[in-house]
Design a protein around this motif. Structure first.
Motif, PDB file in Angstrom:
ATOM      1  N   LEU A 101      37.835   2.812  29.664  1.00 24.79           N
ATOM      2  CA  LEU A 101      37.078   2.996  28.543  1.00 24.79           C
ATOM      3  C   LEU A 101      36.059   2.075  28.360  1.00 24.79           C
ATOM      4  N   TYR A 102      36.021   0.810  28.910  1.00 25.95           N
ATOM      5  CA  TYR A 102      35.131   0.097  28.880  1.00 25.95           C
ATOM      6  C   TYR A 102      34.308  -0.202  30.290  1.00 25.95           C
ATOM      7  N   TYR A 132      29.394   6.087  25.290  1.00 32.45           N
ATOM      8  CA  TYR A 132      28.860   6.713  24.129  1.00 32.45           C
ATOM      9  C   TYR A 132      30.082   6.122  22.928  1.00 32.45           C
ATOM     10  N   ILE A 133      30.901   5.283  23.406  1.00 32.93           N
ATOM     11  CA  ILE A 133      31.502   4.312  22.384  1.00 32.93           C
ATOM     12  C   ILE A 133      31.204   2.953  22.931  1.00 32.93           C
ATOM     13  N   PRO A 134      30.227   2.458  22.851  1.00 35.95           N
ATOM     14  CA  PRO A 134      29.823   1.303  23.484  1.00 35.95           C
ATOM     15  C   PRO A 134      30.716   0.178  22.828  1.00 35.95           C
ATOM     16  N   PHE A 151      22.095  19.057  15.345  1.00 32.15           N
ATOM     17  CA  PHE A 151      21.761  19.483  14.066  1.00 32.15           C
ATOM     18  C   PHE A 151      20.388  20.344  14.554  1.00 32.15           C
ATOM     19  N   ALA A 152      19.582  19.803  15.251  1.00 28.35           N
ATOM     20  CA  ALA A 152      18.197  20.414  15.540  1.00 28.35           C
ATOM     21  C   ALA A 152      18.537  21.767  16.194  1.00 28.35           C
ATOM     22  N   ALA A 182      31.031   6.022  14.125  1.00 22.55           N
ATOM     23  CA  ALA A 182      29.856   5.152  13.337  1.00 22.55           C
ATOM     24  C   ALA A 182      28.518   6.109  13.886  1.00 22.55           C
ATOM     25  N   GLY A 183      28.504   6.558  15.278  1.00 27.21           N
ATOM     26  CA  GLY A 183      27.453   7.233  15.877  1.00 27.21           C
ATOM     27  C   GLY A 183      27.413   8.705  15.133  1.00 27.21           C
ATOM     28  N   VAL A 243      29.561  -4.615  14.134  1.00 33.77           N
ATOM     29  CA  VAL A 243      29.472  -3.115  13.907  1.00 33.77           C
ATOM     30  C   VAL A 243      28.813  -2.439  15.046  1.00 33.77           C
ATOM     31  N   ARG A 244      29.575  -1.416  15.728  1.00 35.66           N
ATOM     32  CA  ARG A 244      28.669  -0.677  16.758  1.00 35.66           C
ATOM     33  C   ARG A 244      28.316   0.496  16.418  1.00 35.66           C
ATOM     34  N   VAL A 245      27.363   1.056  16.637  1.00 37.69           N
ATOM     35  CA  VAL A 245      26.827   2.282  16.568  1.00 37.69           C
ATOM     36  C   VAL A 245      26.127   2.785  18.003  1.00 37.69           C
ATOM     37  N   SER A 246      26.697   4.090  18.294  1.00 36.83           N
ATOM     38  CA  SER A 246      26.715   4.646  19.589  1.00 36.83           C
ATOM     39  C   SER A 246      25.180   5.237  19.516  1.00 36.83           C
ATOM     40  N   THR A 294      25.572   8.863  20.869  1.00 35.91           N
ATOM     41  CA  THR A 294      26.300   9.696  19.821  1.00 35.91           C
ATOM     42  C   THR A 294      25.316  10.072  18.597  1.00 35.91           C
ATOM     43  N   LEU A 295      24.548   9.115  18.181  1.00 33.81           N
ATOM     44  CA  LEU A 295      23.648   9.334  17.030  1.00 33.81           C
ATOM     45  C   LEU A 295      22.563  10.224  17.444  1.00 33.81           C
ATOM     46  N   VAL A 347      24.336  13.923  17.561  1.00 34.29           N
ATOM     47  CA  VAL A 347      24.501  14.553  16.738  1.00 34.29           C
ATOM     48  C   VAL A 347      23.197  15.086  15.945  1.00 34.29           C
ATOM     49  N   LEU A 348      22.035  14.389  16.230  1.00 32.53           N
ATOM     50  CA  LEU A 348      20.888  14.879  15.572  1.00 32.53           C
ATOM     51  C   LEU A 348      20.343  16.057  16.295  1.00 32.53           C
ATOM     52  N   GLN A 360      35.806   3.263  16.688  1.00 30.55           N
ATOM     53  CA  GLN A 360      34.766   3.071  15.539  1.00 30.55           C
ATOM     54  C   GLN A 360      33.379   3.443  15.835  1.00 30.55           C
ATOM     55  N   PRO A 361      32.756   2.970  17.087  1.00 32.54           N
ATOM     56  CA  PRO A 361      31.264   3.220  17.369  1.00 32.54           C
ATOM     57  C   PRO A 361      31.115   4.675  17.356  1.00 32.54           C
ATOM     58  N   LEU A 362      32.212   5.654  17.849  1.00 35.71           N
ATOM     59  CA  LEU A 362      31.944   6.814  17.979  1.00 35.71           C
ATOM     60  C   LEU A 362      31.936   7.520  16.685  1.00 35.71           C
ATOM     61  N   GLY A 378      24.256   9.807  12.922  1.00 35.45           N
ATOM     62  CA  GLY A 378      23.688  10.996  13.289  1.00 35.45           C
ATOM     63  C   GLY A 378      23.402  11.953  12.386  1.00 35.45           C
TER      64      GLY A 378
END
Lengths: 418, 429
Positions: B249-250, B262-264, B284-285, A369-370, B270-273, B276-277, B280-281, A365-367, A374
């Motif tokens: 993995l952890y 990159y998958i914390p 795109f750039a 979500a990232g 809720v977890r956002v890496s 990864t964010l 991805v940006l 899920q965090p991947l 993004g």
């Protein structure tokens, strides 16, 4: 040669089939249980209806941020209550395979079904403002046949599409220079859901930029009037304005999930969310190209909402607030569907892991979500670059897609371009 | 004062430039550095990472995981064949360097031989690729900047981890793909991904570059993507059977690419890496803005952005170091200052955090003792300094912030190059 607004029989048939299919799926296929979100909404609406029938209003301390939505949904519940059928307790009616159960689900989901259709029309209206009739029709189908949008609206059991449609209406009114109507619709949306309040500065800015007499005053007063009237009515019903204001102030305590929207903390007392939203509004007002005039309103609203959703841990169905305007943006500004597909796909995969005990999904899920966050950031960057006047490729719909062939008999009449 | 420093610097530069100008001097230096690296490989104590890796081999875990551990098991068998010596688990990594017998030194050398070979291989690839496209002098400069860099000795030979192998395959892949050698490039990329996973992060910018700058046909790009997926499948096939949730993995493992970067993983919420964010940006750039002729301008921001938003272990810098070397030699020499700062901060950060690279033998990886009763006063002072509260509260956060600031600044510096049209040096093609 068709007149403006007239659709071909084939197009109407496709829309009708899609509409009926959605009703069938919504009522008979998508499961609803007595403990689902949908059941909670219906329960709150039933409670509100019972109070209205007695001549009083629900207290904000009891119904919280949902008060406005319950009031909007009450007429649909009233329809069900007025039908000459059995009316068992809601815990029995919801999810039952009886006539009364299906009718309840149909009538209570009718706002969603109708809002879905109206949203498509409003998206087409926005696109038509900038582009051709064909582009507008394509954008309608891009929304109306979007499986993820339908999934969010129907499966989640929430009603976020209703205030979203009202915000879209406010955008269309603003684009047409009808500032009083824009103000009223925006305030209705703000009462239904809190987030449209954040859009008031954007609308106010464009009202000022419109340079028409009293546009700012019309916008501001019409927005404030409904909210003030609502507050007064609520105070009369409860008997105290003070308690109403107290209830509003204590909403974050009563509704802990509201804090999800200010969860990206940059320090002990401040989070990233207000910074991002304010910064975005500032960018719009200070740096977006003045030549864009009213054409900038949809993008400005979209950018503000994106800034909000980028810096908050929102539920999956909150993305409904953005998808219609994102669809319009995609229809007008993008040549490649890559980013659009990625954001929807990643939103779906992100939502899978949100409340599950499946360890594999939770793991990734965090991947997802990232990736989702993004792509939101990428869109925000893209929209701002366009607003700043940095050229981007405009979308030209290909003529070889099945959708194009379906609409080939639609002729372009009086295409309006920015 | 400034002019004196400049004079000293100029003299040092002209002295050092003999290794670039003269083939004999170059080869002698390469030979000398190789000998030093091999000697240090033999006498240095086992790093924590090497111990963790070899532990499974010597303990004869019935499921050796991964190609690197399989290779180490063969090396261990070779050592047993040569020396006919039974070994008690821990005998090697617990023995301080002065007490290591010749057999244990041979064992140390054997386990560090594969990283050394890949280290030398990267140097050779850098030399030939740059020399062929530009000049022999630049080729030698690129080779030496990588091979003589003390950070390479530390992060490759001393740590003894497989990141250098993945870096080698990645470098070969990119050079081959840019030159139109799709099959060789795809196979190298697949091998790199199968070994350490991280090269898959480079797939989007590589594809964008090949499409935009080389005009690679879509059929070849499909081959590259397919090879990457094969590499990914291979990586998953050897990682997953060895323990999914608890180890690979952890938690950190020296032979795998920890997905938690990159998958914390957090038990609730809720977890956002962030990595990864921003990746991805960045993709795109790159898609929207990158228009440079240099492949390094597409590759380096990915590495540097990833470094900025993850915990930067010292060996991870090796992934980017060949490309940073090319960037300095071929694009902008002044960036050597940024690179120097980056490597210094990374080294200093981990020096403090790992208590001077303390190994199970009680010695530092840098070959001085850290435990015992007869430590000289300066080593006792070092120990006290590293364990002081102020270091953890003040010094370490400052170095850490500086490190991530530099990686971010370097990324921005490379991104800035997308928008400039003049380059100080011919581009790598």
């Amino acid at each position: 040669m068709r007149r403006r607004g007239e659709l071909s029989r084939l197009t109407l048939a496709v829309i009708a089939v899609a509409f009926l299919t959605k009703i069938l799926l919504t009522v008979f296929v998508v499961p609803v249980g007595p403990k689902s979100d949908f059941a909670h909404w219906v329960g709150g609406t039933a409670y509100t209806f019972s109070l209205l029938r007695e001549g009083s209003l629900p207290a904000i301390s009891r119904t919280g941020v949902y008060t406005g939505m319950f009031l909007l949904l009450a007429p649909f519940y009233a329809l069900w209550a007025a039908l000459p059928i059995a009316h068992p307790p809601l815990s029995q009616a919801i999810g039952s395979s009886s006539e009364t159960g299906f009718l309840l689900v149909f009538l209570m989901k009718l706002p969603v079904i109708l809002s879905d259709l109206i949203a498509g029309g409003l998206i087409a209206s926005i696109v038509a403002f900038f582009s051709s009739r064909e582009a507008a029709l394509k954008s309608f189908f891009l929304w109306y046949l979007n499986p993820y949008a339908f999934y969010l609206m129907v499966v989640s059991g929430t009603f976020d599409i209703v205030p979203t449609v009202i915000v879209l209406a406010a955008v269309v009114f603003a684009m047409k220079g009808r500032w009083a109507s824009a103000g009223v619709t925006l305030s209705v949306a703000s009462v239904a859901r809190l987030y449209p309040v954040l859009l008031f500065p954007v609308f106010l800015f464009y009202a000022w930029r419109a340079r028409r007499r009293f546009s700012v005053a019309r916008m501001a007063l019409s927005f404030a009037a409904l909210i003030l009237v609502g507050l007064l009515l609520e105070s009369v019903a409860i008997g105290s304005l003070n308690s109403v204001i107290n209830s509003i102030i204590h909403l974050p305590v009563a509704e802990p999930w509201l804090s999800d929207f200010i969860t990206f903390e940059v320090g002990p007392y401040i989070s990233l969310t207000p910074i991002a939203v304010v910064a975005q509004i500032y960018l719009v007002t200070a740096y977006w190209k003045r030549g864009a005039q009213m054409a900038g309103i949809p993008n400005a609203v979209l950018a503000t909402l994106m800034a909000l959703l980028l810096t908050s841990y929102h539920h999956s169905y909150h993305f409904t607030w953005v998808i219609p305007l994102l669809t319009a943006y995609f229809a007008l500004a993008e040549q490649s569907p890559t980013l659009f597909i990625i954001i929807l796909a990643s939103a779906y995969f992100d939502s899978l892991g949100y409340s599950t005990t499946n360890s594999t999904i939770t793991l990734f899920q965090p991947l997802f979500a990232g990736i989702f966050y993004g792509t939101k950031a990428a869109y925000l960057l893209k929209i701002n670059l366009q607003g700043l006047g940095i050229p981007s490729k405009s979308r030209t719909f290909g003529s070889t897609s099945p959708l194009s062939k379906l609409l080939q008999n639609e002729t372009v009449i009086g295409a309006r371009r920015d | 004062m400034t002019s004196q420093l400049r004079t000293i610097f100029n003299k040092a530069s002209s002295g050092a430039s003999v290794f670039v100008r003269r083939q004999t001097a170059f080869l002698l230096l390469m030979g000398a550095v190789s000998v030093v690296k091999l000697l240090i490989s033999a006498v240095a104590p086992a790093s924590m990472d090497l111990r963790d890796t070899v532990q499974y081999v010597i303990l004869a875990n019935p499921i050796p995981f991964g190609p690197w551990m399989t290779l180490d098991s063969y090396l261990f068998s070779l050592w047993q064949f040569i020396t006919s010596t039974p070994i008690v688990p821990g005998q090697w990594w617990n023995t301080p360097p002065p007490a290591m017998s010749a057999n244990l030194q041979l064992l140390s050398l054997l386990f560090r031989l594969p990283p050394f070979i890949f280290d030398l291989a990267i140097a050779i690839v850098l030399y030939f690729s740059v020399a062929r496209q530009h000049s022999v002098g630049l080729g030698r400069l690129a080779c030496l900047l990588w091979y003589v860099n003390p950070y390479t000795l530390f992060a490759v030979e001393l740590l003894g981890v497989p990141d250098v192998a993945a870096a080698f395959f990645t470098l070969c892949a990119i050079i081959a793909l840019v030159r139109g050698r799709t099959v060789i490039g795809s196979v190298s990329l697949a091998l790199g991904i199968a070994l350490k996973l991280y090269p898959i992060l480079l797939l989007p910018p590589i594809l964008i570059y090949l499409h935009r700058k080389i005009g690679t046909p879509i059929s070849r790009r499909i081959i590259i993507v397919a090879a990457a997926l094969v590499g990914l499948a291979a990586y998953v096939s050897w990682v997953f059977p060895s323990g999914v949730a608890n180890l690979f993995l952890y938690e950190y493992s020296p032979v795998t690419q920890t997905l938690s970067l990159y998958i914390p993983y957090q038990p609730t919420g809720v977890r956002v890496s962030a990595a990864t964010l921003f990746l991805v940006l960045l993709y795109f750039a790159i898609w929207r803005f990158a228009n440079s002729s240099n492949i390094t301008d597409f590759i380096l921001p990915v590495f540097l952005t990833y470094f900025t938003f993850t915990l930067l272990y010292p060996q991870y810098v090796i992934w980017a170091l060949p490309f940073l070397t090319l960037d300095i030699v071929l694009v902008k020499r002044r960036r050597v200052l940024l690179l120097g700062l980056l490597l210094t901060c990374c080294f200093a950060y981990w020096f403090i955090r790992s208590l001077a690279f303390l190994t199970p033998s009680g010695y530092s990886l840098l070959l001085f003792p850290l435990s015992g009763n007869n430590l000289p006063w300066y080593l006792q002072a070092l120990n006290s300094f590293l364990k002081a509260n102020a270091v953890g509260v003040v010094v370490l956060p400052v170095i850490e912030a500086t490190l991530y600031g530099i990686t971010f600044i370097y990324a921005l510096e490379v991104i800035r190059g997308w928008f400039t049209t003049t380059l100080s040096n011919p581009e790598l093609k």
